[in-house]
Design an enzyme around this catalytic site. Structure first.
Site, mmCIF file in Angstrom:
data_model
loop_
_atom_site.group_PDB
_atom_site.id
_atom_site.type_symbol
_atom_site.label_atom_id
_atom_site.label_comp_id
_atom_site.label_asym_id
_atom_site.label_seq_id
_atom_site.Cartn_x
_atom_site.Cartn_y
_atom_site.Cartn_z
ATOM 1 N N HIS A 194 8.584 -22.993 -16.193
ATOM 2 C CA HIS A 194 9.214 -22.328 -17.346
ATOM 3 C C HIS A 194 8.224 -22.180 -18.501
ATOM 4 C CE1 HIS A 194 12.651 -21.818 -20.313
ATOM 5 N NE2 HIS A 194 11.755 -22.349 -21.127
ATOM 6 N N TYR A 219 18.760 -20.212 -20.450
ATOM 7 C CA TYR A 219 19.443 -21.467 -20.733
ATOM 8 C C TYR A 219 20.736 -21.539 -19.922
ATOM 9 C CZ TYR A 219 16.644 -22.824 -24.860
ATOM 10 O OH TYR A 219 15.667 -23.233 -25.707
ATOM 11 N N HIS A 279 12.863 -16.456 -23.655
ATOM 12 C CA HIS A 279 14.101 -16.982 -23.077
ATOM 13 C C HIS A 279 15.010 -15.798 -22.752
ATOM 14 C CE1 HIS A 279 13.288 -20.993 -25.236
ATOM 15 N NE2 HIS A 279 13.065 -21.150 -23.940
HETATM 16 ZN ZN LIG Z 1 11.564 -22.224 -23.124
#
Ligand SMILES: [Zn+2]
Length: 282
Positions: free
Chosen positions: A182, A242, A192
């Site tokens: 990531h 997320y 993101h």
């Molecule tokens: Zn991140």
């Protein structure tokens, strides 16, 4: 891979036309104007038919093609499969969101690993995963001025894109190989996924449930001052996305799908959308 196949096709089409033209010049009996017109007309999937112009996406780039008799026709005589063209009307492929500037030249990231960093296999495994799934290559830095150093940090963090000079990917002991994949994604220029400019089409952000001080992690990248591109559609399976409960202050979701349902976080490896975004960027 698709881009390559397509380029070969396109090149073959163009080259074929050029070599035919030069061939005609060399022959003594040149074809009549009528014959030449017919030659060009023959290079159509459906001569004398025009279909419905449609917007689609091919290899991460927007294209316009004609839909004729169920075929997707591009540039007159190139047939694209449904898989190749993700039409705009709700069938777009998942993608990712990438920064416009700060790309690594020639898709090469130079790097060093700080000797004090524990469990360095997190870095080497993450690099191996990126190399197996993208055109990006990672080379140990010798004298290059722009490079990434992996080092111990208080959490997991990275800059977005190449910033120039030495930059860091910080890894606390709790940062896994998945977290490292990531963070490398950020260093390559990925935002993101929930900060895409078009995210409101796909998710609800529940600001009242976000831990104080972390609201910025849910701000669209344009509002953060970055230039970028949303590739494909929002990918809930992205390693850059997320989960529903990330940075929740109260156990309630911070992000839901449009229908209010929750979804899981994925930190195992690059998704189809992650790969397609990086392919378009590099
Ligand atoms: Zn991140």
């Amino acid at each position: 891979m698709r881009k390559t196949q397509f380029s070969v096709l396109a090149a073959a089409a163009v080259f074929g036309t050029i070599s035919l033209a030069s061939c005609n010049k060399e022959t003594e009996s040149q074809p009549s104007q009528l014959e030449q017109t017919q030659d060009a007309k023959a290079e159509l999937a459906y001569p004398n038919q025009t279909g419905q112009a449609k917007q689609g996406e091919f290899s991460g780039q927007p294209i316009t093609y004609q839909e004729i008799n169920g075929d997707k026709v591009y540039e007159g005589d190139i047939l694209l499969t449904t898989e190749q063209v993700a039409a705009s009307e709700g069938q777009n492929r998942p993608g990712s969101a990438g920064r416009t500037s700060g790309r690594w030249p020639s898709a090469i990231v130079y790097y060093t690993i700080d000797a004090a960093l524990p469990s360095q296999n997190r870095v080497t495994d993450a690099i191996a995963h990126w190399q197996a799934n993208s055109p990006v290559r990672f080379i140990k830095r010798t004298t290059q001025s722009n490079y990434v150093t992996f080092r111990v940090g208080s959490g997991c963090s990275s800059n977005i894109g190449m910033i120039g000079g030495r930059q860091y990917i910080n890894l606390a002991s709790g940062c896994t190989t998945g977290n490292t994949i990531h963070e490398i994604g950020h260093a390559l220029g990925l935002f993101h996924e929930q900060t895409r400019n078009d995210r409101d089409t796909y998710v609800n952000i529940l600001t009242q449930n976000i831990q104080a001080g972390y609201e910025g992690n849910f701000t669209k990248y344009s509002a953060q001052g970055y230039g970028g591109t949303d590739y494909g559609v929002l990918d809930f399976g992205s390693i850059m996305m997320y989960g529903s409960f990330s940075f929740s202050s109260n156990g309630q979701p911070t992000i839901t799908k449009k229908d209010g349902s929750t979804f899981n976080i994925q930190r195992t490896g690059l998704s189809a959308g992650d790969k397609s975004g990086i392919d378009a960027m590099y």
